[in-house]
Design a protein around this motif. Structure first.
Motif, mmCIF file in Angstrom:
data_model
loop_
_atom_site.group_PDB
_atom_site.id
_atom_site.type_symbol
_atom_site.label_atom_id
_atom_site.label_comp_id
_atom_site.label_asym_id
_atom_site.label_seq_id
_atom_site.Cartn_x
_atom_site.Cartn_y
_atom_site.Cartn_z
ATOM 1 N N MET A 40 6.478 -37.062 43.006
ATOM 2 C CA MET A 40 7.403 -37.760 43.903
ATOM 3 C C MET A 40 6.756 -38.134 45.237
ATOM 4 S SD MET A 40 9.645 -38.042 41.728
ATOM 5 C CE MET A 40 10.987 -38.867 42.541
ATOM 6 N N GLU A 41 5.576 -37.580 45.540
ATOM 7 C CA GLU A 41 4.872 -37.921 46.778
ATOM 8 C C GLU A 41 3.851 -39.047 46.582
ATOM 9 O OE1 GLU A 41 3.216 -34.463 48.699
ATOM 10 O OE2 GLU A 41 5.003 -33.256 48.259
ATOM 11 N N ILE A 42 3.630 -39.457 45.339
ATOM 12 C CA ILE A 42 2.610 -40.475 45.062
ATOM 13 C C ILE A 42 2.845 -41.773 45.844
ATOM 14 C CG2 ILE A 42 1.702 -42.010 43.256
ATOM 15 C CD1 ILE A 42 0.412 -39.271 43.164
ATOM 16 N N PRO A 43 4.070 -42.317 45.880
ATOM 17 C CA PRO A 43 4.238 -43.576 46.626
ATOM 18 C C PRO A 43 3.769 -43.483 48.082
ATOM 19 C CG PRO A 43 6.141 -43.204 45.232
ATOM 20 C CD PRO A 43 5.303 -41.939 45.170
ATOM 21 N N TYR A 71 2.355 -46.588 37.507
ATOM 22 C CA TYR A 71 2.673 -46.941 38.894
ATOM 23 C C TYR A 71 1.411 -47.415 39.628
ATOM 24 C CZ TYR A 71 4.007 -46.352 43.787
ATOM 25 O OH TYR A 71 4.220 -46.567 45.125
ATOM 26 N N LEU A 72 0.333 -46.632 39.507
ATOM 27 C CA LEU A 72 -0.903 -46.991 40.212
ATOM 28 C C LEU A 72 -1.497 -48.294 39.661
ATOM 29 C CD1 LEU A 72 -2.484 -43.432 40.539
ATOM 30 C CD2 LEU A 72 -1.493 -44.814 42.381
ATOM 31 N N MET A 73 -1.432 -48.485 38.339
ATOM 32 C CA MET A 73 -1.955 -49.720 37.750
ATOM 33 C C MET A 73 -1.179 -50.940 38.261
ATOM 34 S SD MET A 73 -2.880 -48.586 33.854
ATOM 35 C CE MET A 73 -3.540 -50.207 33.415
ATOM 36 N N GLN A 74 0.127 -50.787 38.422
ATOM 37 C CA GLN A 74 0.953 -51.878 38.945
ATOM 38 C C GLN A 74 0.572 -52.221 40.380
ATOM 39 O OE1 GLN A 74 4.898 -50.361 38.358
ATOM 40 N NE2 GLN A 74 4.940 -50.906 36.190
ATOM 41 N N ARG A 75 -0.065 -51.283 41.060
ATOM 42 C CA ARG A 75 -0.498 -51.505 42.440
ATOM 43 C C ARG A 75 -1.978 -51.836 42.539
ATOM 44 N NH1 ARG A 75 3.882 -49.800 41.615
ATOM 45 N NH2 ARG A 75 5.592 -49.936 43.071
ATOM 46 N N GLY A 76 -2.584 -52.196 41.403
ATOM 47 C CA GLY A 76 -3.942 -52.711 41.422
ATOM 48 C C GLY A 76 -5.057 -51.732 41.097
ATOM 49 N N PHE A 77 -4.711 -50.473 40.843
ATOM 50 C CA PHE A 77 -5.750 -49.511 40.471
ATOM 51 C C PHE A 77 -6.250 -49.828 39.063
ATOM 52 C CE2 PHE A 77 -3.766 -47.288 43.918
ATOM 53 C CZ PHE A 77 -4.742 -46.467 44.452
ATOM 54 N N GLU A 78 -7.565 -49.849 38.888
ATOM 55 C CA GLU A 78 -8.158 -50.132 37.576
ATOM 56 C C GLU A 78 -8.934 -48.936 37.042
ATOM 57 O OE1 GLU A 78 -10.546 -53.579 38.229
ATOM 58 O OE2 GLU A 78 -8.812 -54.891 38.497
ATOM 59 N N ASN A 79 -8.960 -47.862 37.789
ATOM 60 C CA ASN A 79 -9.811 -46.715 37.477
ATOM 61 C C ASN A 79 -9.011 -45.463 37.144
ATOM 62 O OD1 ASN A 79 -8.853 -46.654 40.170
ATOM 63 N ND2 ASN A 79 -10.407 -45.161 40.733
ATOM 64 N N VAL A 80 -7.756 -45.619 36.689
ATOM 65 C CA VAL A 80 -6.890 -44.464 36.455
ATOM 66 C C VAL A 80 -6.669 -44.237 34.959
ATOM 67 C CG1 VAL A 80 -5.723 -44.501 38.691
ATOM 68 C CG2 VAL A 80 -4.862 -45.927 36.854
ATOM 69 N N TYR A 81 -6.658 -42.957 34.578
ATOM 70 C CA TYR A 81 -6.518 -42.558 33.181
ATOM 71 C C TYR A 81 -5.536 -41.400 33.087
ATOM 72 C CZ TYR A 81 -10.842 -45.166 32.874
ATOM 73 O OH TYR A 81 -11.784 -46.162 32.955
ATOM 74 N N ASN A 82 -4.739 -41.400 32.023
ATOM 75 C CA ASN A 82 -3.818 -40.302 31.772
ATOM 76 C C ASN A 82 -4.531 -39.252 30.932
ATOM 77 O OD1 ASN A 82 -1.370 -38.906 31.735
ATOM 78 N ND2 ASN A 82 -0.688 -39.913 29.868
ATOM 79 N N LEU A 83 -4.442 -37.976 31.338
ATOM 80 C CA LEU A 83 -5.015 -36.895 30.540
ATOM 81 C C LEU A 83 -4.109 -36.667 29.338
ATOM 82 C CD1 LEU A 83 -7.179 -34.751 30.102
ATOM 83 C CD2 LEU A 83 -5.769 -33.178 31.428
ATOM 84 N N ASP A 84 -4.590 -37.049 28.156
ATOM 85 C CA ASP A 84 -3.822 -36.946 26.924
ATOM 86 C C ASP A 84 -3.516 -35.475 26.630
ATOM 87 O OD1 ASP A 84 -2.565 -37.946 24.646
ATOM 88 O OD2 ASP A 84 -4.369 -37.740 23.428
ATOM 89 N N GLY A 85 -2.229 -35.131 26.559
ATOM 90 C CA GLY A 85 -1.827 -33.759 26.294
ATOM 91 C C GLY A 85 -1.722 -32.883 27.521
ATOM 92 N N GLY A 86 -2.102 -33.410 28.678
ATOM 93 C CA GLY A 86 -1.939 -32.700 29.942
ATOM 94 C C GLY A 86 -2.687 -31.384 30.031
ATOM 95 N N MET A 87 -2.167 -30.498 30.876
ATOM 96 C CA MET A 87 -2.813 -29.205 31.116
ATOM 97 C C MET A 87 -2.825 -28.330 29.869
ATOM 98 S SD MET A 87 -4.291 -28.778 34.022
ATOM 99 C CE MET A 87 -4.523 -26.998 33.995
ATOM 100 N N PHE A 88 -1.835 -28.478 28.986
ATOM 101 C CA PHE A 88 -1.859 -27.698 27.751
ATOM 102 C C PHE A 88 -3.087 -28.069 26.927
ATOM 103 C CE2 PHE A 88 2.867 -26.921 28.201
ATOM 104 C CZ PHE A 88 2.733 -25.554 28.377
#
Length: 108
Positions: A40-43, A71-88
């Motif tokens: 919730m603090e990202i914006p 959200y970040l991609m919509q704001r022009g970030f091209e270097n962001v990746y989602n960690l598949d499966g997260g911390m688990f």
């Protein structure tokens, strides 16, 4: 929009790890060297996210982090990746997890 993802075993040591979980989740266990910015603090804090190296966004299982990547991609970030499966998935892959005090942590 298809979101870029990365498996826990593929995360480079020099990647910027952005943990978007809540404070209690972070305190229980996170990746060494990760940066904590609750979702919730990202914006308000997107300016802290680097654009000069890969950013891997992390949550518990990958849902919240996927929203942050979008959200970040919509704001022009091209270097962001989602960690598949997260911390688990990170912990299951044998990657290190530390608690707030630096001792062995666990994933909430």
């Amino acid at each position: 929009m298809r979101l870029p993802t990365v498996d826990a075993g593929q995360v480079d040591d020099d990647a910027y790890l952005l943990d978007v979980r809540e404070n209690d989740e972070w305190t229980a266990g996170h990746q060494p060297g990760a940066h904590h910015v609750p979702m919730m603090e990202i914006p308000a804090r997107a300016g802290e996210v680097p654009t000069d190296r890969d950013v891997v966004v992390v949550c518990r299982v990958g849902g919240r982090s996927a929203q942050v990547v979008a959200y970040l991609m919509q704001r022009g970030f091209e270097n962001v990746y989602n960690l598949d499966g997260g911390m688990f998935a990170w912990a299951a892959a044998g990657r290190p997890v530390v608690g707030e005090d630096g001792s062995a942590g666990h994933v909430l």
